[in-house]
Design a protein around this motif. Structure first.
Motif, PDB file in Angstrom:
ATOM      1  N   GLN A  73       0.832  -1.207   0.000  1.00  0.00           N
ATOM      2  CA  GLN A  73       0.000   0.000   0.000  1.00  0.00           C
ATOM      3  C   GLN A  73       0.867   1.258   0.000  1.00  0.00           C
ATOM      4  O   GLN A  73       0.570   2.226  -0.714  1.00  0.00           O
ATOM      5  N   SER A  74       1.928   1.250   0.782  1.00  0.00           N
ATOM      6  CA  SER A  74       2.808   2.416   0.862  1.00  0.00           C
ATOM      7  C   SER A  74       3.505   2.678  -0.470  1.00  0.00           C
ATOM      8  O   SER A  74       3.594   3.831  -0.918  1.00  0.00           O
ATOM      9  N   ILE A  75       3.977   1.630  -1.110  1.00  0.00           N
ATOM     10  CA  ILE A  75       4.622   1.788  -2.420  1.00  0.00           C
ATOM     11  C   ILE A  75       3.615   2.291  -3.441  1.00  0.00           C
ATOM     12  O   ILE A  75       3.924   3.180  -4.247  1.00  0.00           O
ATOM     13  N   ALA A  76       2.395   1.746  -3.409  1.00  0.00           N
ATOM     14  CA  ALA A  76       1.358   2.195  -4.348  1.00  0.00           C
ATOM     15  C   ALA A  76       1.094   3.689  -4.198  1.00  0.00           C
ATOM     16  O   ALA A  76       0.967   4.413  -5.189  1.00  0.00           O
ATOM     17  N   LYS A  77       1.036   4.144  -2.965  1.00  0.00           N
ATOM     18  CA  LYS A  77       0.747   5.559  -2.715  1.00  0.00           C
ATOM     19  C   LYS A  77       1.945   6.457  -3.017  1.00  0.00           C
ATOM     20  O   LYS A  77       1.787   7.571  -3.512  1.00  0.00           O
ATOM     21  N   GLU A  78       3.139   5.978  -2.723  1.00  0.00           N
ATOM     22  CA  GLU A  78       4.329   6.810  -2.919  1.00  0.00           C
ATOM     23  C   GLU A  78       4.787   6.863  -4.379  1.00  0.00           C
ATOM     24  O   GLU A  78       5.223   7.901  -4.862  1.00  0.00           O
ATOM     25  N   TYR A  79       4.665   5.739  -5.090  1.00  0.00           N
ATOM     26  CA  TYR A  79       5.235   5.663  -6.438  1.00  0.00           C
ATOM     27  C   TYR A  79       4.203   5.525  -7.560  1.00  0.00           C
ATOM     28  O   TYR A  79       4.562   5.560  -8.729  1.00  0.00           O
ATOM     29  N   GLY A  80       2.943   5.375  -7.215  1.00  0.00           N
ATOM     30  CA  GLY A  80       1.913   5.221  -8.237  1.00  0.00           C
ATOM     31  C   GLY A  80       1.868   6.384  -9.213  1.00  0.00           C
ATOM     32  O   GLY A  80       1.752   6.184 -10.431  1.00  0.00           O
TER      33      GLY A  80
END
Length: 124
Positions: free
Chosen positions: A48-55
């Motif tokens: 979830q954190s990667i999706a929000k940070e790098y999406g």
């Protein structure tokens, strides 16, 4: 992935996909599964954190909950009744789902997917 220019036949450039394979324990713990559940909770949070940070930069992160035993040759031998009853996840079919996730347009990304065979009892 960030260094890639990105591509695909999409309105927005896609730079790559990260797929995190997980389990029901990412959503709830159970008796005797504390160590496993902690790891899977953390894996889901990382996704979830990667999706929000790098999406917004074209990187797709998706958490896949595999709610099944996989039909690997070892498990087919170990649990022949379960395999015969179609209660195991088919690795070929699951691979198709993973491939499809990698092909998704940035304008319609899945960020969490549950995969289970149709005979599974929905343990949640």
């Amino acid at each position: 992935m960030l260094a890639r220019e990105g591509g695909g036949d999409f309105a927005v450039k896609k730079r790559g996909t990260l797929i995190f394979s997980s389990a029901t324990s990412a959503f709830r713990g159970g008796s005797g599964t504390a160590q496993f559940a902690c790891g899977k909770h953390a894996l889901r949070a990382l996704s979830q954190s990667i999706a929000k940070e790098y999406g917004k930069q074209g990187i797709h992160a998706v958490h896949v909950r595999l709610d099944c035993v996989l039909d690997t040759p070892g498990y087919q031998k170990k649990m022949p009744e379960m395999y015969a009853a179609h209660k195991m996840g088919c690795t070929d079919d699951i691979a198709e789902t993973y491939f499809a996730l990698g092909q998704q347009s940035p304008l319609g990304w899945s960020n969490e997917v549950d995969i289970r065979p149709f005979q599974e009892g929905w343990s949640c």
